[in-house]
Design a protein around this motif. Structure first.
Motif, PDB file in Angstrom:
ATOM      1  N   ARG A   1      15.099  -9.661  10.195  1.00 45.04           N
ATOM      2  CA  ARG A   1      13.770 -10.287  10.194  1.00 45.04           C
ATOM      3  C   ARG A   1      12.797  -9.516   9.306  1.00 45.04           C
ATOM      4  O   ARG A   1      11.996 -10.099   8.586  1.00 45.04           O
ATOM      5  N   ILE A   2      12.863  -8.198   9.382  1.00 43.02           N
ATOM      6  CA  ILE A   2      11.957  -7.368   8.578  1.00 43.02           C
ATOM      7  C   ILE A   2      12.205  -7.598   7.090  1.00 43.02           C
ATOM      8  O   ILE A   2      11.291  -7.873   6.317  1.00 43.02           O
ATOM      9  N   THR A   3      13.474  -7.537   6.691  1.00 41.02           N
ATOM     10  CA  THR A   3      13.774  -7.650   5.262  1.00 41.02           C
ATOM     11  C   THR A   3      13.546  -9.069   4.763  1.00 41.02           C
ATOM     12  O   THR A   3      13.073  -9.269   3.650  1.00 41.02           O
ATOM     13  N   ASN A   4      13.849 -10.067   5.608  1.00 41.77           N
ATOM     14  CA  ASN A   4      13.580 -11.442   5.186  1.00 41.77           C
ATOM     15  C   ASN A   4      12.094 -11.638   4.915  1.00 41.77           C
ATOM     16  O   ASN A   4      11.713 -12.223   3.906  1.00 41.77           O
ATOM     17  N   PHE A   5      11.294 -11.153   5.828  1.00 46.77           N
ATOM     18  CA  PHE A   5       9.847 -11.310   5.661  1.00 46.77           C
ATOM     19  C   PHE A   5       9.381 -10.559   4.417  1.00 46.77           C
ATOM     20  O   PHE A   5       8.618 -11.070   3.609  1.00 46.77           O
ATOM     21  N   TYR A   6       9.887  -9.366   4.283  1.00 46.53           N
ATOM     22  CA  TYR A   6       9.491  -8.542   3.139  1.00 46.53           C
ATOM     23  C   TYR A   6       9.856  -9.235   1.830  1.00 46.53           C
ATOM     24  O   TYR A   6       9.047  -9.346   0.913  1.00 46.53           O
ATOM     25  N   GLN A   7      11.098  -9.697   1.768  1.00 46.08           N
ATOM     26  CA  GLN A   7      11.572 -10.372   0.562  1.00 46.08           C
ATOM     27  C   GLN A   7      10.749 -11.599   0.241  1.00 46.08           C
ATOM     28  O   GLN A   7      10.439 -11.884  -0.908  1.00 46.08           O
ATOM     29  N   GLN A   8      10.420 -12.317   1.291  1.00 50.73           N
ATOM     30  CA  GLN A   8       9.775 -13.605   1.083  1.00 50.73           C
ATOM     31  C   GLN A   8       8.295 -13.478   0.728  1.00 50.73           C
ATOM     32  O   GLN A   8       7.795 -14.244  -0.086  1.00 50.73           O
ATOM     33  N   TYR A   9       7.624 -12.535   1.342  1.00 60.97           N
ATOM     34  CA  TYR A   9       6.173 -12.506   1.164  1.00 60.97           C
ATOM     35  C   TYR A   9       5.617 -11.225   0.536  1.00 60.97           C
ATOM     36  O   TYR A   9       4.567 -11.245  -0.065  1.00 60.97           O
ATOM     37  N   LEU A  10       6.285 -10.125   0.754  1.00 63.07           N
ATOM     38  CA  LEU A  10       5.642  -8.869   0.368  1.00 63.07           C
ATOM     39  C   LEU A  10       6.052  -8.333  -0.991  1.00 63.07           C
ATOM     40  O   LEU A  10       5.303  -7.608  -1.622  1.00 63.07           O
ATOM     41  N   THR A  11       7.252  -8.686  -1.466  1.00 63.31           N
ATOM     42  CA  THR A  11       7.699  -8.116  -2.735  1.00 63.31           C
ATOM     43  C   THR A  11       6.843  -8.551  -3.898  1.00 63.31           C
ATOM     44  O   THR A  11       6.690  -7.829  -4.863  1.00 63.31           O
ATOM     45  N   LYS A  12       6.283  -9.750  -3.807  1.00 65.16           N
ATOM     46  CA  LYS A  12       5.566 -10.275  -4.969  1.00 65.16           C
ATOM     47  C   LYS A  12       4.217  -9.591  -5.170  1.00 65.16           C
ATOM     48  O   LYS A  12       3.563  -9.796  -6.185  1.00 65.16           O
ATOM     49  N   ALA A  13       3.811  -8.805  -4.171  1.00 59.40           N
ATOM     50  CA  ALA A  13       2.457  -8.268  -4.241  1.00 59.40           C
ATOM     51  C   ALA A  13       2.392  -6.949  -4.978  1.00 59.40           C
ATOM     52  O   ALA A  13       3.335  -6.169  -4.992  1.00 59.40           O
ATOM     53  N   ASN A  14       1.247  -6.752  -5.566  1.00 61.56           N
ATOM     54  CA  ASN A  14       0.958  -5.479  -6.183  1.00 61.56           C
ATOM     55  C   ASN A  14       0.530  -4.496  -5.105  1.00 61.56           C
ATOM     56  O   ASN A  14       0.798  -3.308  -5.182  1.00 61.56           O
ATOM     57  N   GLU A  15      -0.133  -5.017  -4.078  1.00 61.91           N
ATOM     58  CA  GLU A  15      -0.556  -4.174  -2.969  1.00 61.91           C
ATOM     59  C   GLU A  15      -0.400  -4.933  -1.659  1.00 61.91           C
ATOM     60  O   GLU A  15      -0.639  -6.132  -1.598  1.00 61.91           O
ATOM     61  N   ARG A  16       0.025  -4.210  -0.627  1.00 58.04           N
ATOM     62  CA  ARG A  16       0.213  -4.815   0.682  1.00 58.04           C
ATOM     63  C   ARG A  16      -0.830  -4.249   1.635  1.00 58.04           C
ATOM     64  O   ARG A  16      -0.935  -3.041   1.789  1.00 58.04           O
ATOM     65  N   VAL A  17      -1.569  -5.150   2.242  1.00 58.19           N
ATOM     66  CA  VAL A  17      -2.619  -4.727   3.171  1.00 58.19           C
ATOM     67  C   VAL A  17      -2.220  -5.183   4.566  1.00 58.19           C
ATOM     68  O   VAL A  17      -1.965  -6.364   4.782  1.00 58.19           O
ATOM     69  N   GLY A  18      -2.122  -4.266   5.503  1.00 58.60           N
ATOM     70  CA  GLY A  18      -1.772  -4.611   6.880  1.00 58.60           C
ATOM     71  C   GLY A  18      -3.011  -4.601   7.755  1.00 58.60           C
ATOM     72  O   GLY A  18      -3.783  -3.650   7.728  1.00 58.60           O
ATOM     73  N   LEU A  19      -3.223  -5.699   8.486  1.00 59.16           N
ATOM     74  CA  LEU A  19      -4.356  -5.753   9.416  1.00 59.16           C
ATOM     75  C   LEU A  19      -3.809  -5.942  10.820  1.00 59.16           C
ATOM     76  O   LEU A  19      -3.162  -6.946  11.098  1.00 59.16           O
TER      77      LEU A  19
ATOM     78  N   GLY B   1       4.894   4.854   8.981  1.00 55.72           N
ATOM     79  CA  GLY B   1       4.589   4.668   7.564  1.00 55.72           C
ATOM     80  C   GLY B   1       3.829   5.825   6.962  1.00 55.72           C
ATOM     81  O   GLY B   1       3.554   5.823   5.771  1.00 55.72           O
ATOM     82  N   ASN B   2       3.462   6.791   7.772  1.00 57.69           N
ATOM     83  CA  ASN B   2       2.663   7.909   7.301  1.00 57.69           C
ATOM     84  C   ASN B   2       1.411   7.441   6.570  1.00 57.69           C
ATOM     85  O   ASN B   2       1.141   7.845   5.454  1.00 57.69           O
ATOM     86  N   SER B   3       0.648   6.551   7.221  1.00 56.75           N
ATOM     87  CA  SER B   3      -0.596   6.177   6.572  1.00 56.75           C
ATOM     88  C   SER B   3      -1.779   6.500   7.477  1.00 56.75           C
ATOM     89  O   SER B   3      -1.683   6.434   8.694  1.00 56.75           O
ATOM     90  N   ARG B   4      -2.863   6.855   6.835  1.00 57.70           N
ATOM     91  CA  ARG B   4      -4.105   7.112   7.560  1.00 57.70           C
ATOM     92  C   ARG B   4      -4.891   5.823   7.517  1.00 57.70           C
ATOM     93  O   ARG B   4      -5.511   5.492   6.519  1.00 57.70           O
ATOM     94  N   PRO B   5      -4.851   5.052   8.597  1.00 60.47           N
ATOM     95  CA  PRO B   5      -5.472   3.730   8.545  1.00 60.47           C
ATOM     96  C   PRO B   5      -6.978   3.786   8.693  1.00 60.47           C
ATOM     97  O   PRO B   5      -7.555   4.833   9.006  1.00 60.47           O
ATOM     98  N   TRP B   6      -7.597   2.638   8.474  1.00 62.42           N
ATOM     99  CA  TRP B   6      -8.981   2.435   8.884  1.00 62.42           C
ATOM    100  C   TRP B   6      -8.914   2.006  10.327  1.00 62.42           C
ATOM    101  O   TRP B   6      -8.133   1.121  10.674  1.00 62.42           O
TER     102      TRP B   6
ATOM    103  N   SER C   1       4.103  -0.750   8.827  1.00 64.16           N
ATOM    104  CA  SER C   1       4.395   0.614   8.350  1.00 64.16           C
ATOM    105  C   SER C   1       4.788   0.614   6.870  1.00 64.16           C
ATOM    106  O   SER C   1       4.810   1.664   6.239  1.00 64.16           O
ATOM    107  N   LEU C   2       5.099  -0.561   6.327  1.00 63.93           N
ATOM    108  CA  LEU C   2       5.475  -0.655   4.916  1.00 63.93           C
ATOM    109  C   LEU C   2       4.284  -1.000   4.027  1.00 63.93           C
ATOM    110  O   LEU C   2       4.418  -1.122   2.819  1.00 63.93           O
ATOM    111  N   CYS C   3       3.120  -1.160   4.628  1.00 64.18           N
ATOM    112  CA  CYS C   3       1.946  -1.557   3.850  1.00 64.18           C
ATOM    113  C   CYS C   3       1.332  -0.361   3.123  1.00 64.18           C
ATOM    114  O   CYS C   3       1.488   0.779   3.533  1.00 64.18           O
ATOM    115  N   ASP C   4       0.617  -0.668   2.041  1.00 68.97           N
ATOM    116  CA  ASP C   4      -0.030   0.390   1.265  1.00 68.97           C
ATOM    117  C   ASP C   4      -1.379   0.761   1.858  1.00 68.97           C
ATOM    118  O   ASP C   4      -1.841   1.882   1.720  1.00 68.97           O
TER     119      ASP C   4
END
Ligand SMILES: *[C@@H]1O[C@H](CO)[C@@H](O)[C@H](O)[C@H]1NC(C)=O
Ligand SMILES: *[C@@H]1O[C@H](CO)[C@@H](O)[C@H](O)[C@H]1NC(C)=O
Ligand SMILES: *[C@@H]1O[C@H](CO)[C@@H](O)[C@H](O)[C@H]1NC(C)=O
Ligand SMILES: *[C@@H]1O[C@H](CO)[C@@H](O)[C@H](O)[C@H]1NC(C)=O
Ligand SMILES: *[C@@H]1O[C@H](CO)[C@@H](O)[C@H](O)[C@H]1NC(C)=O
Ligand SMILES: *[C@@H]1O[C@H](CO)[C@@H](O)[C@H](O)[C@H]1NC(C)=O
Ligand SMILES: *[C@@H]1O[C@H](CO)[C@@H](O)[C@H](O)[C@H]1NC(C)=O
Ligand SMILES: *[C@@H]1O[C@H](CO)[C@@H](O)[C@H](O)[C@H]1NC(C)=O
Ligand SMILES: *[C@@H]1O[C@H](CO)[C@@H](O)[C@H](O)[C@H]1NC(C)=O
Ligand SMILES: *[C@@H]1O[C@H](CO)[C@@H](O)[C@H](O)[C@H]1NC(C)=O
Ligand SMILES: *[C@@H]1O[C@H](CO)[C@@H](O)[C@H](O)[C@H]1NC(C)=O
Length: 580
Positions: A360-378, A511-516, A490-493
């Motif tokens: 499910r993770i990779t399908n979603f990633y392949q389908q929607y997230l690869t095309k982006a220059n930046e991924r924003v997770g809310l 993902g080692n990110s410091r979120p807002w 966790s895969l978002c920029d």
């Protein structure tokens, strides 16, 4: 030696430039002969997921006349710009002898997260183990050699004492019998922790990580009570053994097990029987009124050390407590010279998505997230939906993301020519993934950006994988969605997580990110709308209230080194390096 390996690396990079083309062609021809890309080209159906915004995957014909998934092409390119050229290098080659062995080792290093993971697993049983490094940015935090050696020793212990071993069978019999038979001390070969679930999946993940660190510190074997609600979520973390409490174990039932809290009281009352039980239940699922009674004190740990089987229940990330415990401190500092990446390491070590979740993770990633220059997770959690109007929350989200330039403002008028031309520009696309129980947030954002141009000229696409309406406990489908979304975040920029949410804690830690940190609007408070997190460690929401001598702790952050109050939950604490 150094010079040699540098030269080797240089020549390798040069040969890679040429090889890259070969690789791409190879992939197209070999797409069905090795697992990785077979996986990617599988159906894109997101079984069980409801999309707010769904687009068909784009399958085109490449210049060689072969069918090819466009997403795959982008995907391979994701890390192309990385100095280390990681992704392309990781792609299996037809002629593997042409790759210098030094670089294979480097690749192995990425795959094993700098030694955190061990090789030797059957790859098909847990595909994410060999693939997740394609999706994550390389972590700047390296596990210490000491932590790595502790993990390898732990795995060995688990193989020796885990379910289905002679030691385990014998020990469990002794402990089970002692329950009906008074509390005669009988020696067991090994000592155990059985983790008991409480609350939602985010709480459970941070509490398992804490319990595992406790197992490492006390040489215990950790088993988990996973019921049907966790099927298909996680891989087995320990090589050649299982961490699942066997279905036929008598230790699913904890009703008559002596409680740690009453034991401590008896000790304080001087009524504690010398003859301790072989099993004890430590309930650390705190609240404001119920503190972790002296769990952070040496004397409690000496007592608990005598008990072969400990049940551990907690909803919080109690790792900071171990740093208050003198007997653990030295060992901890050796394991974690950088104390701000503990969950980042333990979380990545323990929680590998199992095949169903990974698909499910990779399908979603392949389908929607690869095309982006930046991924924003809310990640949008509303704690009190009845008294918090969704419009207020939406205003907060917009205020936070627009003011901090995480998302662009839209132009009042739509500019068709602009939006068509920029839609073709992949480097200009931002994808927003919304994780929330409420579909309206994804819908609102989508409506805002659809057909409109933005001041920056960027194209914004919004996807919300699910909108469950309300949180469900002990539900497998719900947990699956939650886990998939935590992992995707966790895969978002760029990440925005809701204040106090353990769901967000898991995402930022992996993902080692410091979120807002996004605050819920409450009672027109003047509190900030959102602010930047300072450390990726989860917050320990219920720190100890007393010193070991019984005196009340007035201010924990000034009484102990490396402890500071959390931004999003000021009562709680987290670990910090020196002064922040
Ligand atoms: C798929 O690609 C073709 C050719 O590049 C393009 O015309 C079409 O709009 C694309 N479809 C989607 C859904 O991206
Ligand atoms: C692999 O590459 C090496 C070096 O280029 C070559 O000598 C060898 O024949 C190749 N092997 C195969 C199976 O193609
Ligand atoms: C109780 O303990 C005694 C001595 O340790 C042992 O012989 C006996 O089998 C135990 N009884 C049960 C029911 O486990
Ligand atoms: C794990 O099991 C496999 C297959 O039985 C075996 O070959 C391997 O040596 C084992 N590894 C360890 C570290 O026990
Ligand atoms: C300990 O003593 C207190 C005060 O006398 C009493 O209320 C409590 O029940 C005792 N606890 C236990 C476990 O004996
Ligand atoms: C965000 O909130 C601040 C303070 O309430 C306000 O001054 C600002 O105009 C708001 N920005 C947006 C984009 O709503
Ligand atoms: C729309 O965008 C095009 C291309 O950037 C620009 O030339 C044109 O002036 C814009 N029109 C409006 C109404 O903003
Ligand atoms: C795509 O967008 C980027 C970033 O805004 C810009 O630098 C680049 O020139 C654009 N390319 C095209 C073909 O419009
Ligand atoms: C965007 O444009 C499409 C096609 O013209 C239309 O169906 C859709 O309703 C529009 N969406 C919004 C939010 O205006
Ligand atoms: C918040 O303030 C606004 C304007 O001052 C007022 O209309 C609204 O009732 C207040 N909401 C709450 C929950 O107090
Ligand atoms: C208890 O311990 C704390 C911290 O070591 C110390 O500051 C305090 O004075 C002690 N209280 C008593 C009553 O000894």
């Amino acid at each position: 030696m150094v010079a040699y390996s540098r030269r080797l690396k240089m020549s390798f990079i040069v040969s890679l430039m040429a090889l890259h083309i070969v690789i791409m062609v190879t992939i197209m021809h070999q797409s069905s002969s090795f697992g990785l890309f077979e996986w990617f080209s599988q159906g894109m159906a997101m079984g069980g997921m409801t999309h707010v915004n769904v687009k068909e995957p784009n399958v085109t014909t490449n210049e060689f006349g072969l069918r090819q998934n466009v997403a795959l092409d982008n995907f391979v390119g994701r890390h192309k710009g990385d100095a280390k050229f990681k992704s392309s290098k990781s792609i299996p080659l037809t002629n593997s002898t042409s790759t210098p062995s030094k670089e294979i080792n480097d690749d192995e290093k990425y795959k094993l997260l700098d030694g955190l993971l061990v090789s030797g697993f059957d790859e098909a049983s847990c595909i994410s183990r060999s693939q997740s490094h394609f999706y994550h940015k390389p972590s700047p935090h390296k596990p210490s050699q000491y932590l790595i050696s502790k993990l390898r020793k732990y795995e060995e212990l688990h193989r020796r004492c885990g379910p289905n071993t002679r030691a385990y069978n014998k020990d469990m019999k002794i402990i089970a019998n002692s329950k009906q038979n008074g509390t005669h001390c009988a020696a067991t070969t090994c000592k155990y922790i059985i983790w008991v679930p409480v609350n939602g999946l985010g709480n459970q993940i941070i509490s398992i990580a804490s319990s595992f660190l406790y197992a490492l510190l006390t040489d215990r074997v950790m088993l988990v009570q996973f019921r049907k609600d966790k099927e298909g979520l996680f891989c087995e973390p320990f090589l050649n053994s299982t961490w699942l409490l066997p279905k036929d174990s008598p230790f699913w039932n904890t009703e008559n097990v002596q409680r740690y809290q009453s034991t401590i009281e008896m000790e304080m009352n001087n009524t504690l029987n010398e003859d301790l039980p072989l099993a004890m239940f430590a309930d650390l699922s705190f609240s404001y009124t119920f503190e972790e009674r002296f769990f952070h004190c040496d004397h409690s740990q000496f007592l608990l050390g005598k008990i072969p089987l400990l049940f551990l229940k907690s909803s919080t990330y109690f790792v900071p407590s171990f740093f208050l415990t003198p007997i653990f401190e030295k060992e901890l500092r050796k394991m974690f010279p950088d104390i701000t990446s503990i969950f980042h390491h333990l979380g990545r070590y323990l929680f590998r998505p199992a095949n169903e979740a990974w698909e499910r993770i990779t399908n979603f990633y392949q389908q929607y997230l690869t095309k982006a220059n930046e991924r924003v997770g809310l990640q949008i959690r509303v704690y009190d939906p009845n008294s918090t109007p969704h419009q207020d929350v939406m205003n907060h989200i917009l205020n936070c993301t627009l003011e901090n330039n995480l998302l662009p403002r839209v132009l009042g008028t739509k500019n068709t020519s602009l939006s068509t031309s920029s839609r073709k520009n992949k480097t200009n696309t931002k994808v927003v993934i919304v994780a929330s129980l409420y579909p309206q947030y994804g819908n609102n954002l989508n409506t805002m950006y659809q057909n409109k141009s933005t001041v920056t000229g960027e194209v914004i696409e919004v996807y919300q994988p699910s909108g469950e309406g309300k949180q469900k406990f002990g539900d497998n489908k719900h947990n699956m969605k939650a886990w998939v979304e935590m992992y995707l975040l966790s895969l978002c920029d760029v990440l925005v997580t809701t204040s106090q949410s353990t769901f967000g804690y898991v995402a930022k830690g992996l993902g080692n990110s410091r979120p807002w940190i996004l605050y819920n609007p409450v009672n027109n408070q003047t509190k900030e709308i959102c602010e930047r997190e300072f450390i990726v460690e989860p917050c320990h929401k219920y720190p100890p209230l007393h010193y070991c001598n019984g005196t009340t702790i007035e201010d924990i952050s000034s009484s102990f080194h490396n402890i500071r109050h959390c931004k999003d939950f000021p009562f709680g604490v987290k670990l910090v390096n020196g002064f922040v």
